[in-house]
Design an enzyme around this catalytic site. Sequence first.
Site, PDB file in Angstrom:
ATOM      1  N   ASP A 171       9.776 -62.019  12.385  1.00  0.00           N
ATOM      2  CA  ASP A 171      10.968 -62.786  13.322  1.00  0.00           C
ATOM      3  C   ASP A 171      10.579 -64.209  12.999  1.00  0.00           C
ATOM      4  O   ASP A 171       9.593 -64.527  13.237  1.00  0.00           O
ATOM      5  CB  ASP A 171      11.044 -62.311  14.596  1.00  0.00           C
ATOM      6  CG  ASP A 171      11.640 -60.999  14.839  1.00  0.00           C
ATOM      7  OD1 ASP A 171      11.674 -60.254  14.138  1.00  0.00           O
ATOM      8  OD2 ASP A 171      11.849 -60.747  16.031  1.00  0.00           O
ATOM      9  N   HIS A 215       3.980 -58.296   9.726  1.00  0.00           N
ATOM     10  CA  HIS A 215       4.166 -56.941   9.209  1.00  0.00           C
ATOM     11  C   HIS A 215       4.153 -57.149   7.571  1.00  0.00           C
ATOM     12  O   HIS A 215       4.280 -58.283   7.103  1.00  0.00           O
ATOM     13  CB  HIS A 215       5.483 -56.114   9.357  1.00  0.00           C
ATOM     14  CG  HIS A 215       5.410 -55.749  10.824  1.00  0.00           C
ATOM     15  ND1 HIS A 215       5.388 -54.262  11.273  1.00  0.00           N
ATOM     16  CD2 HIS A 215       5.489 -56.469  12.025  1.00  0.00           C
ATOM     17  CE1 HIS A 215       5.381 -54.337  12.542  1.00  0.00           C
ATOM     18  NE2 HIS A 215       5.598 -55.532  13.162  1.00  0.00           N
ATOM     19  N   SER A 269       3.327 -69.312  15.568  1.00  0.00           N
ATOM     20  CA  SER A 269       3.025 -70.221  14.574  1.00  0.00           C
ATOM     21  C   SER A 269       3.923 -69.983  13.398  1.00  0.00           C
ATOM     22  O   SER A 269       5.160 -69.831  13.553  1.00  0.00           O
ATOM     23  CB  SER A 269       1.423 -70.094  13.985  1.00  0.00           C
ATOM     24  OG  SER A 269       0.997 -71.069  13.524  1.00  0.00           O
TER      25      SER A 269
END
EC number: 4.1.1.65
Length: 288
Positions: free
Chosen positions: A101, A158, A262
């Site tokens: 995200d 991911h 980050s």
Amino acid sequence: MSVYRDESPATGLDHLKAALLYPLPHHAISRMVHWAVRVETPWFKNLLIKAFIRVFKVDMSEALEEDPTAYPTFNAFFTRALKPEARPLPDDPDAILSPADGTISQMGPIERDTIFQAKGHSFTTAELLGGDEALAEEFRDGWFATIYLSPRDYHRVHMPMTGTLRQMIHIPGRLFSVAPFTVRTVPKLFARNERVACIFDTDRGPMAVVLVGAINVGSIETVWAGEITPPAGIRAQYSNYEADNAPTIARGHEMGRFNMGSTVITLQNSRPAPGKIMSAHIKQGMTI
């Protein structure tokens, strides 16, 4: 894949805020954060979690555990798992997925060996990968995507596509903020900050997933090595994986996480067919 290029110029305020970061003890601050987010005292961690949800408007309906008080520490809340249906994968099995995200900072071609950071700023693939020229050559004239994870975002990373781990490089460095104002002002920001570069072999050639640390990032973890940072050394640490011990991680599966937020940078060695991006704000599992 699409091209996204943000050439917003740095403002005077950007330069002022960035200047204040240089003298700070980056690693000492991150060590304090690392300790604080692991405190299990109920009133303390619940106070932090509820304040964070309120300030950053976190959507807990997506979380596998929706009750904020059920998390044993703030860090457990921050790296919370999502419900399986929260991030569905596209029907196209060949689509390359967003690893996280966040907000696309930049995405596009690697020009020979140069990656665009912001207007007036760039860095090379070798600089990003710890000075390894031979490894960097594998991504020459390839493709990159830089994704910034804000505090409110889901903080697990991911796989964009299925890959077998070849090498992991822990590269020491500073821990500047990676917020947009520092991206616009700090030269070679992502090649200066501490980072973990994960090199995978895929059906489409080599792929790098680089997890970049920042001033409030308590640590970086991978699913195969556990917590990698802290501590921070003075030399790059290389871990090589042979066929008999190299993990293969499927497309869309978790490969790592930030304990505080980050940036993720992905590198590929080929340029995909051109596309059009509809929004710079993306979710993990969306096609990029």
